[in-house]
Design a protein around this motif. Sequence first.
Motif, PDB file in Angstrom:
ATOM      1  N   ASP A 123       6.838   3.402   8.075  1.00 24.16           N
ATOM      2  CA  ASP A 123       7.401   2.898   6.826  1.00 24.16           C
ATOM      3  C   ASP A 123       7.384   4.004   5.770  1.00 24.16           C
ATOM      4  O   ASP A 123       6.618   3.945   4.808  1.00 24.16           O
ATOM      5  CB  ASP A 123       6.585   1.690   6.363  1.00 24.16           C
ATOM      6  CG  ASP A 123       7.281   0.885   5.291  1.00 24.16           C
ATOM      7  OD1 ASP A 123       8.461   1.155   4.994  1.00 24.16           O
ATOM      8  OD2 ASP A 123       6.635  -0.017   4.727  1.00 24.16           O
ATOM      9  N   ASP A 178       5.699   8.325  10.205  1.00 23.88           N
ATOM     10  CA  ASP A 178       5.280   7.059   9.593  1.00 23.88           C
ATOM     11  C   ASP A 178       6.304   5.961   9.877  1.00 23.88           C
ATOM     12  O   ASP A 178       7.517   6.189   9.779  1.00 23.88           O
ATOM     13  CB  ASP A 178       5.100   7.241   8.084  1.00 23.88           C
ATOM     14  CG  ASP A 178       4.316   6.103   7.480  1.00 23.88           C
ATOM     15  OD1 ASP A 178       4.921   5.034   7.226  1.00 23.88           O
ATOM     16  OD2 ASP A 178       3.104   6.272   7.258  1.00 23.88           O
ATOM     17  N   ALA A 204      10.921   8.956   1.977  1.00 21.04           N
ATOM     18  CA  ALA A 204       9.767   9.060   1.076  1.00 21.04           C
ATOM     19  C   ALA A 204      10.237   9.379  -0.340  1.00 21.04           C
ATOM     20  O   ALA A 204      11.255  10.037  -0.532  1.00 21.04           O
ATOM     21  CB  ALA A 204       8.818  10.153   1.556  1.00 21.04           C
ATOM     22  N   ARG A 205       9.479   8.917  -1.317  1.00 20.09           N
ATOM     23  CA  ARG A 205       9.748   9.275  -2.709  1.00 20.09           C
ATOM     24  C   ARG A 205       9.047  10.588  -3.008  1.00 20.09           C
ATOM     25  O   ARG A 205       7.951  10.841  -2.513  1.00 20.09           O
ATOM     26  CB  ARG A 205       9.219   8.175  -3.634  1.00 20.09           C
ATOM     27  CG  ARG A 205       9.606   8.394  -5.096  1.00 20.09           C
ATOM     28  CD  ARG A 205       9.132   7.262  -5.965  1.00 20.09           C
ATOM     29  NE  ARG A 205       7.817   7.602  -6.501  1.00 20.09           N
ATOM     30  CZ  ARG A 205       6.860   6.720  -6.770  1.00 20.09           C
ATOM     31  NH1 ARG A 205       7.047   5.440  -6.555  1.00 20.09           N
ATOM     32  NH2 ARG A 205       5.710   7.107  -7.247  1.00 20.09           N
ATOM     33  N   THR A 246      -0.050   8.499  -1.033  1.00 23.74           N
ATOM     34  CA  THR A 246       0.356   9.635  -1.846  1.00 23.74           C
ATOM     35  C   THR A 246      -0.144  10.897  -1.180  1.00 23.74           C
ATOM     36  O   THR A 246      -1.344  11.063  -0.978  1.00 23.74           O
ATOM     37  CB  THR A 246      -0.203   9.528  -3.280  1.00 23.74           C
ATOM     38  OG1 THR A 246       0.285   8.321  -3.879  1.00 23.74           O
ATOM     39  CG2 THR A 246       0.235  10.722  -4.122  1.00 23.74           C
ATOM     40  N   ASP A 276      -4.618   1.964  -2.373  1.00 24.85           N
ATOM     41  CA  ASP A 276      -3.651   2.947  -1.883  1.00 24.85           C
ATOM     42  C   ASP A 276      -4.380   4.061  -1.139  1.00 24.85           C
ATOM     43  O   ASP A 276      -5.596   4.196  -1.235  1.00 24.85           O
ATOM     44  CB  ASP A 276      -2.845   3.529  -3.052  1.00 24.85           C
ATOM     45  CG  ASP A 276      -1.921   2.490  -3.672  1.00 24.85           C
ATOM     46  OD1 ASP A 276      -1.450   1.600  -2.944  1.00 24.85           O
ATOM     47  OD2 ASP A 276      -1.669   2.568  -4.890  1.00 24.85           O
ATOM     48  N   GLN A 315      -6.985   5.707  -7.107  1.00 26.39           N
ATOM     49  CA  GLN A 315      -5.925   5.322  -6.167  1.00 26.39           C
ATOM     50  C   GLN A 315      -6.520   4.574  -4.975  1.00 26.39           C
ATOM     51  O   GLN A 315      -6.007   3.525  -4.568  1.00 26.39           O
ATOM     52  CB  GLN A 315      -5.174   6.563  -5.669  1.00 26.39           C
ATOM     53  CG  GLN A 315      -4.489   7.393  -6.724  1.00 26.39           C
ATOM     54  CD  GLN A 315      -3.426   6.615  -7.466  1.00 26.39           C
ATOM     55  OE1 GLN A 315      -2.575   5.971  -6.862  1.00 26.39           O
ATOM     56  NE2 GLN A 315      -3.486   6.661  -8.766  1.00 26.39           N
ATOM     57  N   GLU A 359       9.087   4.670   3.331  1.00 25.45           N
ATOM     58  CA  GLU A 359       9.373   4.250   1.956  1.00 25.45           C
ATOM     59  C   GLU A 359       8.108   3.982   1.155  1.00 25.45           C
ATOM     60  O   GLU A 359       8.147   3.886  -0.065  1.00 25.45           O
ATOM     61  CB  GLU A 359      10.273   2.996   1.940  1.00 25.45           C
ATOM     62  CG  GLU A 359      11.667   3.234   2.457  1.00 25.45           C
ATOM     63  CD  GLU A 359      11.748   3.242   3.993  1.00 25.45           C
ATOM     64  OE1 GLU A 359      10.836   2.711   4.673  1.00 25.45           O
ATOM     65  OE2 GLU A 359      12.725   3.809   4.510  1.00 25.45           O
ATOM     66  N   THR A 360       6.969   3.870   1.851  1.00 24.14           N
ATOM     67  CA  THR A 360       5.693   3.634   1.168  1.00 24.14           C
ATOM     68  C   THR A 360       4.953   4.939   0.875  1.00 24.14           C
ATOM     69  O   THR A 360       3.814   4.907   0.425  1.00 24.14           O
ATOM     70  CB  THR A 360       4.783   2.713   2.005  1.00 24.14           C
ATOM     71  OG1 THR A 360       4.454   3.374   3.236  1.00 24.14           O
ATOM     72  CG2 THR A 360       5.451   1.378   2.279  1.00 24.14           C
ATOM     73  N   ILE A 361       5.611   6.061   1.120  1.00 26.08           N
ATOM     74  CA  ILE A 361       4.990   7.370   0.909  1.00 26.08           C
ATOM     75  C   ILE A 361       5.556   8.027  -0.341  1.00 26.08           C
ATOM     76  O   ILE A 361       6.762   8.006  -0.576  1.00 26.08           O
ATOM     77  CB  ILE A 361       5.215   8.297   2.121  1.00 26.08           C
ATOM     78  CG1 ILE A 361       4.580   7.688   3.371  1.00 26.08           C
ATOM     79  CG2 ILE A 361       4.663   9.695   1.839  1.00 26.08           C
ATOM     80  CD1 ILE A 361       4.847   8.477   4.641  1.00 26.08           C
ATOM     81  N   MET A 387       0.842  -1.169   0.000  1.00 24.18           N
ATOM     82  CA  MET A 387       0.000   0.000   0.000  1.00 24.18           C
ATOM     83  C   MET A 387       0.897   1.245   0.000  1.00 24.18           C
ATOM     84  O   MET A 387       1.877   1.319   0.713  1.00 24.18           O
ATOM     85  CB  MET A 387      -0.908   0.013   1.225  1.00 24.18           C
ATOM     86  CG  MET A 387      -1.769   1.246   1.251  1.00 24.18           C
ATOM     87  SD  MET A 387      -2.704   1.550   2.777  1.00 24.18           S
ATOM     88  CE  MET A 387      -3.361   0.002   3.224  1.00 24.18           C
ATOM     89  N   THR A 388       0.517   2.204  -0.799  1.00 30.71           N
ATOM     90  CA  THR A 388       1.234   3.464  -0.907  1.00 30.71           C
ATOM     91  C   THR A 388       0.342   4.590  -0.414  1.00 30.71           C
ATOM     92  O   THR A 388      -0.860   4.586  -0.650  1.00 30.71           O
ATOM     93  CB  THR A 388       1.610   3.741  -2.381  1.00 30.71           C
ATOM     94  OG1 THR A 388       2.438   2.680  -2.845  1.00 30.71           O
ATOM     95  CG2 THR A 388       2.343   5.045  -2.534  1.00 30.71           C
TER      96      THR A 388
END
Length: 128
Positions: free
Chosen positions: A92, A90, A114-115, A4, A47, A42, A94-96, A1-2
């Motif tokens: 995790d 958060d 985060a990306r 955004t 997500d 989404q 990395e899921t953002i 799960m992401t």
Amino acid sequence: MTLTIVDAMNVIGSRPQTRWWRDRDQAMRNFIEDLTEWGTAQLEAGDDVLIVFDGDPVSGLDDAPLPLIFAERPGPDGADDLIVEIVEDDEDPETIVVITSDAGLRGRLANLGARVDSVSTLLRQIPR
């Protein structure tokens, strides 16, 4: 799960054709309308989406079809600070994915995991 997170005023500000400076509140309502199809897709894919606005809550968005919040701290970086807090808190990060073209915010997020995607990435996916 992401998850955004959309830096809403940054996206709105990148769309001069909306003439957002003439009626900021209406530009915010229009933005949510423009984002609804994308955001719903989404959410249906499993997500999460969170739209983050600067400033005080706007009438007409109380029952918005997408999750949104307004930064409680006033000022131009209120939403940026809130986005950074969300990522920091958060478990995790990395899921953002954060949608922004704000260089300062991008820099603040660089080491948090985060990306960051540019506004143009989102704009290619929504109506103009």
